[in-house]
Design a protein around this motif. Sequence first.
Motif, PDB file in Angstrom:
ATOM      1  N   UNK A 154       0.841  -1.202   0.000  1.00  0.00           N
ATOM      2  CA  UNK A 154       0.000   0.000   0.000  1.00  0.00           C
ATOM      3  C   UNK A 154       0.874   1.249   0.000  1.00  0.00           C
ATOM      4  N   UNK A 155       0.280   2.376  -0.340  1.00  0.00           N
ATOM      5  CA  UNK A 155       1.008   3.645  -0.313  1.00  0.00           C
ATOM      6  C   UNK A 155       1.113   4.208   1.098  1.00  0.00           C
ATOM      7  N   UNK A 156       0.062   3.990   1.897  1.00  0.00           N
ATOM      8  CA  UNK A 156       0.050   4.488   3.268  1.00  0.00           C
ATOM      9  C   UNK A 156      -0.658   3.468   4.152  1.00  0.00           C
ATOM     10  N   UNK A 157      -0.114   3.232   5.327  1.00  0.00           N
ATOM     11  CA  UNK A 157      -0.686   2.249   6.240  1.00  0.00           C
ATOM     12  C   UNK A 157      -2.011   2.732   6.814  1.00  0.00           C
ATOM     13  N   UNK A 158      -2.842   1.768   7.209  1.00  0.00           N
ATOM     14  CA  UNK A 158      -4.045   2.118   7.947  1.00  0.00           C
ATOM     15  C   UNK A 158      -5.338   1.525   7.446  1.00  0.00           C
ATOM     16  N   UNK A 159      -5.379   1.077   6.203  1.00  0.00           N
ATOM     17  CA  UNK A 159      -6.609   0.449   5.709  1.00  0.00           C
ATOM     18  C   UNK A 159      -6.881  -0.838   6.477  1.00  0.00           C
ATOM     19  N   UNK A 160      -5.810  -1.591   6.766  1.00  0.00           N
ATOM     20  CA  UNK A 160      -5.953  -2.785   7.602  1.00  0.00           C
ATOM     21  C   UNK A 160      -6.045  -2.338   9.060  1.00  0.00           C
ATOM     22  N   UNK A 161      -7.042  -2.804   9.803  1.00  0.00           N
ATOM     23  CA  UNK A 161      -7.178  -2.385  11.207  1.00  0.00           C
ATOM     24  C   UNK A 161      -5.921  -2.712  12.014  1.00  0.00           C
ATOM     25  N   UNK A 162      -5.463  -1.745  12.795  1.00  0.00           N
ATOM     26  CA  UNK A 162      -4.237  -1.901  13.577  1.00  0.00           C
ATOM     27  C   UNK A 162      -4.525  -2.687  14.857  1.00  0.00           C
ATOM     28  N   UNK A 163      -3.934  -3.882  15.011  1.00  0.00           N
ATOM     29  CA  UNK A 163      -4.138  -4.644  16.244  1.00  0.00           C
ATOM     30  C   UNK A 163      -3.315  -4.055  17.397  1.00  0.00           C
ATOM     31  N   UNK A 174       0.804   4.679  21.702  1.00  0.00           N
ATOM     32  CA  UNK A 174       0.071   3.489  22.128  1.00  0.00           C
ATOM     33  C   UNK A 174       0.828   2.720  23.202  1.00  0.00           C
ATOM     34  N   UNK A 175       2.121   2.518  22.996  1.00  0.00           N
ATOM     35  CA  UNK A 175       2.889   1.709  23.938  1.00  0.00           C
ATOM     36  C   UNK A 175       3.128   2.415  25.271  1.00  0.00           C
ATOM     37  N   UNK A 176       2.912   3.722  25.312  1.00  0.00           N
ATOM     38  CA  UNK A 176       3.034   4.460  26.572  1.00  0.00           C
ATOM     39  C   UNK A 176       1.735   4.443  27.368  1.00  0.00           C
ATOM     40  N   UNK A 177       0.675   3.910  26.780  1.00  0.00           N
ATOM     41  CA  UNK A 177      -0.636   3.912  27.428  1.00  0.00           C
ATOM     42  C   UNK A 177      -0.738   2.741  28.405  1.00  0.00           C
ATOM     43  N   UNK A 178      -1.058   2.988  29.676  1.00  0.00           N
ATOM     44  CA  UNK A 178      -1.215   1.884  30.629  1.00  0.00           C
ATOM     45  C   UNK A 178      -2.261   0.879  30.142  1.00  0.00           C
ATOM     46  N   UNK A 179      -1.910  -0.392  30.209  1.00  0.00           N
ATOM     47  CA  UNK A 179      -2.810  -1.443  29.747  1.00  0.00           C
ATOM     48  C   UNK A 179      -2.453  -1.982  28.379  1.00  0.00           C
ATOM     49  N   UNK A 180      -1.708  -1.196  27.595  1.00  0.00           N
ATOM     50  CA  UNK A 180      -1.268  -1.666  26.277  1.00  0.00           C
ATOM     51  C   UNK A 180       0.008  -2.488  26.441  1.00  0.00           C
ATOM     52  N   UNK A 181       0.000  -3.691  25.877  1.00  0.00           N
ATOM     53  CA  UNK A 181       1.179  -4.558  25.907  1.00  0.00           C
ATOM     54  C   UNK A 181       2.075  -4.272  24.703  1.00  0.00           C
ATOM     55  N   UNK A 182       1.479  -4.238  23.509  1.00  0.00           N
ATOM     56  CA  UNK A 182       2.227  -3.984  22.276  1.00  0.00           C
ATOM     57  C   UNK A 182       1.233  -3.660  21.171  1.00  0.00           C
ATOM     58  N   UNK A 183       1.724  -2.999  20.136  1.00  0.00           N
ATOM     59  CA  UNK A 183       0.866  -2.689  18.991  1.00  0.00           C
ATOM     60  C   UNK A 183       1.444  -3.307  17.723  1.00  0.00           C
ATOM     61  N   UNK A 184       0.631  -3.374  16.683  1.00  0.00           N
ATOM     62  CA  UNK A 184       1.002  -4.073  15.463  1.00  0.00           C
ATOM     63  C   UNK A 184       1.764  -3.264  14.438  1.00  0.00           C
ATOM     64  N   UNK A 185       2.242  -2.080  14.795  1.00  0.00           N
ATOM     65  CA  UNK A 185       3.087  -1.312  13.883  1.00  0.00           C
ATOM     66  C   UNK A 185       4.525  -1.812  13.984  1.00  0.00           C
ATOM     67  N   UNK A 186       5.063  -2.278  12.870  1.00  0.00           N
ATOM     68  CA  UNK A 186       6.444  -2.759  12.806  1.00  0.00           C
ATOM     69  C   UNK A 186       7.229  -1.743  11.976  1.00  0.00           C
TER      70      UNK A 186
END
Length: 227
Positions: free
Chosen positions: A127-136, A194-206
């Motif tokens: 894709x040209x820009x990320x985001x169409x696929x829902x971010x887990x 996202x990763x600084x938010x309490x309760x978040x373990x990890x996000x799907x952005x690589x």
Amino acid sequence: MDRKSYEKQLVGERAADYIRDGMIVGLGTGSTIAFTIKKLGERLKRETLNITCVSTSNQTSELAKSLGIPMKELNEVSHIDLTIDGVDEFDPQLNGIKGGGGALLFEKIVAKASKSNIWVADGSKEVDILGAFPLPVEVLPFGSQHTARAIREKGLDPKLRMDGENPYRTDSRNFILDCHIGKITEPERLSQWLNALPGVIENGLFINIVGKVLIPEGDNDVKVIGK
């Protein structure tokens, strides 16, 4: 076999050619990587390959062991030479979204421990820009509604992933919030928030992790994007 499945098989099997004797290899999770694992199993039957593999999910471990692939836990190896994994979406900078299969936490840990990373994908994932696929976003079950509320207030539209009538559980027994964003203009900044938010373990952005992406080209060829 439909076209998309054929493309997954084409790139998945080609990726197995990057595995060399003496390597410690990280094996990702998903339908495309399943072809890589099966091809590796075939190679082990006809070649003398001294390799060790590390898995990113219970699903991958079960498949690899059933094919006679030598497996170890991540803590049992000093490093990983190469990790091969799928990707749900990737952009021209080779940043990507992963976690559609629910293994994003282990996938990111293994990827970060690897000297080299390769993604395999069918043509629809470019894709040209990320985001169409829902971010887990993997979150603790404790207080997950409050975590979701904080993410929602950021305008990210999180939806709790379900498994039938119950929340989907990762291999770590956490929940996943799939965030419907549309366009991610600043992926690194969003990942940090996202990763600084309490309760978040990890996000799907690589981000800045992968060196090569293999995608189909034409009817029977594979295009290598990256170095």
